[in-house]
Scaffold this motif. Structure first.
Motif, mmCIF file in Angstrom:
data_model
loop_
_atom_site.group_PDB
_atom_site.id
_atom_site.type_symbol
_atom_site.label_atom_id
_atom_site.label_comp_id
_atom_site.label_asym_id
_atom_site.label_seq_id
_atom_site.Cartn_x
_atom_site.Cartn_y
_atom_site.Cartn_z
ATOM 1 N N LEU A 1 46.569 36.743 57.084
ATOM 2 C CA LEU A 1 46.694 37.795 58.081
ATOM 3 C C LEU A 1 46.338 39.151 57.492
ATOM 4 O O LEU A 1 45.773 40.014 58.181
ATOM 5 N N GLY A 2 46.671 39.356 56.208
ATOM 6 C CA GLY A 2 46.282 40.601 55.550
ATOM 7 C C GLY A 2 44.775 40.755 55.478
ATOM 8 O O GLY A 2 44.231 41.842 55.699
ATOM 9 N N TRP B 1 42.625 41.999 47.089
ATOM 10 C CA TRP B 1 41.643 40.936 46.894
ATOM 11 C C TRP B 1 40.223 41.414 46.604
ATOM 12 O O TRP B 1 39.567 40.877 45.710
ATOM 13 N N PRO B 2 39.682 42.405 47.332
ATOM 14 C CA PRO B 2 38.298 42.804 47.036
ATOM 15 C C PRO B 2 38.101 43.180 45.573
ATOM 16 O O PRO B 2 37.098 42.809 44.953
ATOM 17 N N SER C 1 36.563 40.302 42.336
ATOM 18 C CA SER C 1 35.430 40.629 41.473
ATOM 19 C C SER C 1 35.788 40.497 39.995
ATOM 20 O O SER C 1 34.926 40.208 39.166
ATOM 21 N N ARG C 2 37.050 40.696 39.663
ATOM 22 C CA ARG C 2 37.483 40.568 38.272
ATOM 23 C C ARG C 2 37.687 39.115 37.867
ATOM 24 O O ARG C 2 37.785 38.808 36.676
ATOM 25 N N HIS D 1 50.622 50.613 45.209
ATOM 26 C CA HIS D 1 49.642 49.706 44.613
ATOM 27 C C HIS D 1 50.064 48.257 44.873
ATOM 28 O O HIS D 1 51.268 47.938 44.848
ATOM 29 N N PRO D 2 49.101 47.366 45.128
ATOM 30 C CA PRO D 2 49.459 45.967 45.411
ATOM 31 C C PRO D 2 50.339 45.326 44.349
ATOM 32 O O PRO D 2 51.251 44.550 44.679
#
Length: 391
Positions: free
Chosen positions: A91-92, A233-234, A238-239, A194-195
């Motif tokens: 959902l996020g 996530w974005p 990538s990491r 921050h997440p």
């Protein structure tokens, strides 16, 4: 207007996103099968006993099934934690989509949850009316309700006031609905934190909730872990690109995650259950989160969970989750003590879930898509990319 074809990297990126969504469908299907195995095995006296008397030592084959990593195959409670984190994550991600609107989100989401729940309540009531129920073969079976009074039916149809536990899987749906109502608040708060900080707060809050035996504080933070992970996530994805040593690294991470998930049962023979339960909750929650990340990132695991059997299980997973328990209880009550009756009950539950999906759940998807402004005859969307429930 440009007619240039998409770049190879853009196509690869889009393919990767589709594969990740498919693997999350498979992960949800696997978790639903674990829940079914959990309830099927709880019909056996020796396997139900550790849940009701956890400090009584287990021996022989029971110890092997309960207090070793084998427990992962029927760790139903931990599988539901995964459902919660996965719902928050999906959902996020959906809320970040350019097509997402708050105006249509909540009606569509509630239809996807409440219509299948109503179908499950009706089916459960019918099964209880026509089939025997009330086996004393195991502590779990003995604790099941033998009737379904009208007040309990209303309670289960509304969810937010608590559930009757006559159909015990519905306990998790009250938190799915609550989270759906609070999603905007979760995301709004997440914009200023921050997440990683959100996940830390969620783990502390959930642990405190388990310590206080407060269900809302115990379970709702698990959804926050998922929404924080989606926000992160974005950058995180990538990491996590795979390198030369990726397979070894992810293999170690997955083994560590599964150990965390099983930590309560692995440590139970050496510690008192009262403290151990709430003290291992953050470990379990970290474990299921790492499994989710691995399922969305590690190519071999994505490939495995995207295989047809897991995708099929993912397709019917919500239906299977909702309908299986009354069927297993009926099977155990019809032929007390018969393990073959339980095997037959599992097969009947799977077949019933298929029918339930086409007759109840799939129509709820169509109604939800109409409410969300999406055509019902367009391309099929990944079920993990639409408002996820316990499907």
């Amino acid at each position: 207007m440009s007619t240039r074809a998409p770049s190879h990297s853009a196509v690869a990126s889009e393919t990767g996103r589709r594969n990740r969504h498919t693997s999350l469908d498979g992960l949800r299907g696997l978790a639903a099968l674990v829940v079914v195995a959990h309830h099927a095995l709880l019909t056996q006296p020796s396997l139900a006993a550790p849940y009701y008397a956890p400090d009584v030592p287990t021996t022989g084959l029971t110890r092997w099934a309960v207090n070793t990593p084998v427990h992962l195959f029927w760790a139903g409670t931990e599988a539901v934690y995964l459902f919660f984190v996965l719902s928050g994550f999906v959902l996020g991600l959906a809320a970040q989509s350019a097509t997402f609107t708050w105006r249509t989100y909540l009606p569509a989401r509630l239809v996807r949850l409440y219509l299948p729940v109503a179908g499950a309540v009706v089916l459960g009531a019918l099964l209880m009316a026509v089939l025997p129920r009330g086996s004393q073969a195991s502590a779990w079976l003995a604790a099941r309700a033998v009737d379904y009074p009208a007040l309990a039916v209303v309670q289960d149809l509304t969810l937010l006031g608590g559930v009757s536990k006559v159909i015990s899987p519905l306990w998790s749906l009250q938190w799915e609905v609550a989270f759906s109502l609070f999603l905007a608040g979760f995301l709004s708060w997440g914009r200023s934190v921050h997440p990683a900080g959100q996940i830390g707060v969620a783990l502390v809050a959930s642990t405190w909730g388990f310590f206080l035996a407060t269900p809302a504080l115990s379970y709702l933070p698990l959804f926050l872990v998922g929404t924080a992970l989606a926000q992160w996530w974005p950058d995180l994805a990538s990491r996590l690109e795979e390198g030369a040593r990726a397979h070894v690294r992810w293999g170690v991470i997955l083994a560590f995650a599964l150990t965390l998930i099983a930590s309560y049962w692995l440590l139970l023979p050496s510690f008192s259950s009262d403290r151990l339960f709430w003290m291992t909750r953050p470990a379990v929650e970290i474990g299921v989160t790492l499994v989710l990340v691995a399922a969305a990132t590690w190519a071999p695991l994505r490939w495995l969970l995207s295989a047809k059997p897991f995708r099929w299980a993912g397709l019917i997973s919500f239906s299977l989750y909702l309908v299986h328990e009354p069927i297993l209880i009926a099977a155990a009550s019809l032929v007390p003590g018969s393990r073959w009756a339980i095997v037959g009950g599992v097969l009947v539950a799977v077949a019933t879930a298929v029918g339930f999906f086409f007759l109840v759940e799939k129509p709820s998807h169509k109604i939800a898509r109409l409410l969300g402004g999406r055509r019902v005859d367009g391309p099929t969307e990944s079920r993990a990319s639409v408002a996820a429930s316990h499907d």
